[in-house]
Every structure is written in structure tokens, then in C-alpha cells.
Design a protein around this motif. Structure first.
Motif, PDB file in Angstrom:
ATOM      1  N   MET A  85       0.841  -1.189   0.000  1.00 31.64           N
ATOM      2  CA  MET A  85       0.000   0.000   0.000  1.00 31.64           C
ATOM      3  C   MET A  85       0.883   1.248   0.000  1.00 31.64           C
ATOM      4  O   MET A  85       1.918   1.273   0.674  1.00 31.64           O
ATOM      5  N   LYS A  86       0.448   2.237  -0.719  1.00 27.63           N
ATOM      6  CA  LYS A  86       1.187   3.503  -0.748  1.00 27.63           C
ATOM      7  C   LYS A  86       0.658   4.407   0.349  1.00 27.63           C
ATOM      8  O   LYS A  86      -0.546   4.558   0.518  1.00 27.63           O
ATOM      9  N   VAL A  87       1.581   5.026   1.090  1.00 23.77           N
ATOM     10  CA  VAL A  87       1.203   5.896   2.195  1.00 23.77           C
ATOM     11  C   VAL A  87       1.744   7.298   1.941  1.00 23.77           C
ATOM     12  O   VAL A  87       2.938   7.476   1.673  1.00 23.77           O
ATOM     13  N   HIS A  88       0.855   8.276   2.031  1.00 24.53           N
ATOM     14  CA  HIS A  88       1.232   9.684   1.948  1.00 24.53           C
ATOM     15  C   HIS A  88       1.247  10.261   3.357  1.00 24.53           C
ATOM     16  O   HIS A  88       0.340   9.987   4.167  1.00 24.53           O
ATOM     17  N   HIS A  89       2.239  11.072   3.653  1.00 23.58           N
ATOM     18  CA  HIS A  89       2.335  11.729   4.955  1.00 23.58           C
ATOM     19  C   HIS A  89       1.909  13.186   4.784  1.00 23.58           C
ATOM     20  O   HIS A  89       2.533  13.941   4.039  1.00 23.58           O
ATOM     21  N   LEU A  90       0.848  13.574   5.474  1.00 19.27           N
ATOM     22  CA  LEU A  90       0.277  14.899   5.335  1.00 19.27           C
ATOM     23  C   LEU A  90       0.358  15.652   6.661  1.00 19.27           C
ATOM     24  O   LEU A  90       0.148  15.068   7.723  1.00 19.27           O
ATOM     25  N   ASN A  91       0.655  16.944   6.576  1.00 23.82           N
ATOM     26  CA  ASN A  91       0.499  17.813   7.739  1.00 23.82           C
ATOM     27  C   ASN A  91      -0.850  18.495   7.596  1.00 23.82           C
ATOM     28  O   ASN A  91      -1.030  19.369   6.747  1.00 23.82           O
ATOM     29  N   CYS A  92      -1.793  18.112   8.430  1.00 17.99           N
ATOM     30  CA  CYS A  92      -3.150  18.653   8.342  1.00 17.99           C
ATOM     31  C   CYS A  92      -3.446  19.620   9.483  1.00 17.99           C
ATOM     32  O   CYS A  92      -4.562  19.668  10.005  1.00 17.99           O
ATOM     33  N   GLY A  93      -2.454  20.389   9.845  1.00 15.10           N
ATOM     34  CA  GLY A  93      -2.679  21.424  10.839  1.00 15.10           C
ATOM     35  C   GLY A  93      -1.426  21.847  11.560  1.00 15.10           C
ATOM     36  O   GLY A  93      -0.931  21.125  12.439  1.00 15.10           O
ATOM     37  N   THR A  94      -0.879  22.990  11.215  1.00  6.40           N
ATOM     38  CA  THR A  94       0.263  23.526  11.944  1.00  6.40           C
ATOM     39  C   THR A  94      -0.228  24.196  13.223  1.00  6.40           C
ATOM     40  O   THR A  94      -1.172  24.980  13.199  1.00  6.40           O
ATOM     41  N   ILE A  95       0.400  23.849  14.345  1.00  5.95           N
ATOM     42  CA  ILE A  95       0.048  24.455  15.624  1.00  5.95           C
ATOM     43  C   ILE A  95       1.322  24.962  16.290  1.00  5.95           C
ATOM     44  O   ILE A  95       2.426  24.474  16.007  1.00  5.95           O
TER      45      ILE A  95
END
Length: 264
Positions: free
Chosen positions: A1-11
Motif C-alpha cells: 500500500m502507498k502511504v502519503h504523509h500529510l500535515n493537516c494542521g500547523t500548531i
């Protein structure tokens, strides 16, 4: 499976510095699977969903461009392609995007759903944000008991999604917190959610910054269990299994390492 790493919120929590909301997007045989969602478009439209006091302390960015929905579209997928969302826990910075994927099945431990949605304690009433699930998500609850995974006694393979997804019970940050293990093909990823905040917890160095450690304990549901989890995760890390990478939700360094070493 291909996995994408996302930043879904900078805090940028007070005294801590910049952190991310590390979300996994998995291309599985049954469609797209998200592990956590970070913040969503509704949070960007109405930041009060997150809570005013919480916002002043955590200082989220609320950037529509960082939402999982926007990044999924940028990758050429549609909202409806997301078939499943596996959540580590119900804090708002982890489930803010649920409403962006109303048709997806949302997988969570029964203990977490009970504490957030059905019978919250006084602390949980303050902690959890009911607007995040007011749209009526399709919740799938999982009792985790008996199965072992790499030394963790309580784990469950999520066969409803398909092979290569395991929910690992690790309460402490919240009463029903879980880690999510994903088989990325060339390695397993253990997304440990908020079980730890800094790579120094695993490796012993560099040391965990003082304010990061204070933040972690301040928001812990059970401080003793958090400390026990640190020991267990550090033991797993020291085994140096060549096919395993341990991640957490908010550390920038681990997020960037995961992106840089992802299989393309």
C-alpha cells in the motif's frame, strides 16, 4: 500500500514552538484510508469549533490548504474516495476533518467513543468538542482485547478495512487512545498518535524539551499510563526492527523523516 504523509494542521503551543498534525493517507485496495484527519474545512470556517481558550493556548493555523480534503484533491482524488478513517483519539486536532468525509466509516476504540460521545467524565466534557461529530459520522467501535502485536498485548486487525491495518490499545493520553499500525509495503508504520510528543522519548536523546514534556503531562488523562507507554515504546524502538518506523502526531522532525523515506 502507498502511504502519503500529510500535515493537516500547523500548531504553535505556547512555549513549545511549531508542531504538525501528522496524518496518514493510505491507498488501499478498498479505497483511501485516513489515519486521523487533523483540522478540517469547518474548523477553518469557524475557529470557535476548536474552543477559544484552547485556540489561545494551542495557536492553530486553520489553513484551508492544510486540510486533508484539500490535499487529497491536490493528489487527484475525490472526497468520496475516502472509505475509512481510523482515529487515534477524539481530540479536536485529530478529528476536525471528519465532517469533510461524511460517507467514510470512522474506526475508534469503544472506550474512546464511550468517553467522548456517550458518558464523558467532567474532564472529558471540557476536553472533547461535540461539534466535531454533530454531522453524525458512521462510527465503527472496536473492542480491543487478546490479540498481540509486536509486544503489545491488546491489538486488533481491522479486517473491515483489509489486511495491513492494526489498532493497538494504548490509553493514557485519553482513556481510549490507540495507536494505528499500517503495512506500507517496505515497512510498517506505527502511528502512535499522542502517546509521545518528541523523538527523545524513544531514543533518549536529544532530551525532550521542558515545555514539551509539561504540555504532554498537562493534557494527559492518566499521567502514570503515559509514562508506562513511554517505556513500552522506547523498548520497541531499541529493538531496531528494520521493518518498523514509529511516528507520533505532532513532532516536525519525525514527520519530515517519514516523508523523506516514504516509498514513491
Amino acid at each position: 500500500m502507498k502511504v502519503h504523509h500529510l500535515n493537516c494542521g500547523t500548531i504553535r503551543p505556547t512555549g513549545v514552538g511549531t508542531m504538525v498534525c501528522h496524518v496518514l493517507l493510505v491507498e488501499s485496495a478498498d479505497g483511501l484510508v485516513l489515519v486521523d484527519t487533523g483540522f478540517g474545512t469547518h474548523d477553518c470556517e469557524d475557529p470557535n469549533r476548536f474552543g477559544r481558550i484552547r485556540s489561545r493556548f494551542i495557536r492553530p493555523n486553520f489553513d484551508r490548504g492544510e486540510t486533508a480534503l484539500n490535499q487529497i484533491r491536490q493528489l487527484g482524488f475525490r472526497r468520496s474516495d475516502v472509505r475509512h478513517v481510523v482515529v487515534t483519539h477524539f481530540d479536536a486536532d485529530h478529528i476536525g476533518g471528519l465532517a469533510d468525509f461524511p460517507d467514510a466509516l470512522v474506526h475508534v476504540t469503544t472506550t474512546e467513543a464511550f468517553g467522548a460521545m456517550r458518558s464523558p467524565s467532567i474532564q472529558e466534557r471540557i476536553r472533547f468538542r461535540p461539534p466535531q461529530w454533530a454531522h453524525g459520522p458512521r462510527i465503527v467501535e472496536h473492542d480491543i482485547d487478546g490479540e498481540a502485536w509486536r509486544g503489545f498485548a491488546a491489538a486488533k486487525e481491522l479486517t473491515q478495512i483489509g489486511p495491513g491495518f492494526v489498532l493497538v490499545s494504548l490509553p493514557g493520553h485519553t482513556r481510549g487512545h490507540a495507536c494505528v499500525a499500517v503495512d506500507a509495503g517496505h515497512r510498517w508504520l506505527l502511528h502512535a498518535g499522542d502517546s509521545f510528543y518528541h523523538p527523545g522519548t524513544l531514543a533518549g536523546a536529544p532530551p525532550v524539551p521542558k515545555w514539551t514534556a509539561r504540555l504532554e503531562m498537562l493534557v494527559a488523562s492518566d499521567k502514570q499510563k503515559v509514562k508506562q507507554n513511554h517505556v513500552r515504546l522506547a523498548e520497541l524502538y531499541r529493538r531496531q526492527d528494520p521493518d518498523l518506523m514509529i511516528l507520533c502526531s505532532h513532532d516536525v522532525t519525525l514527520y519530515e523523516q517519514a516523508r523523506a523515506t516514504a516509498q514513491t
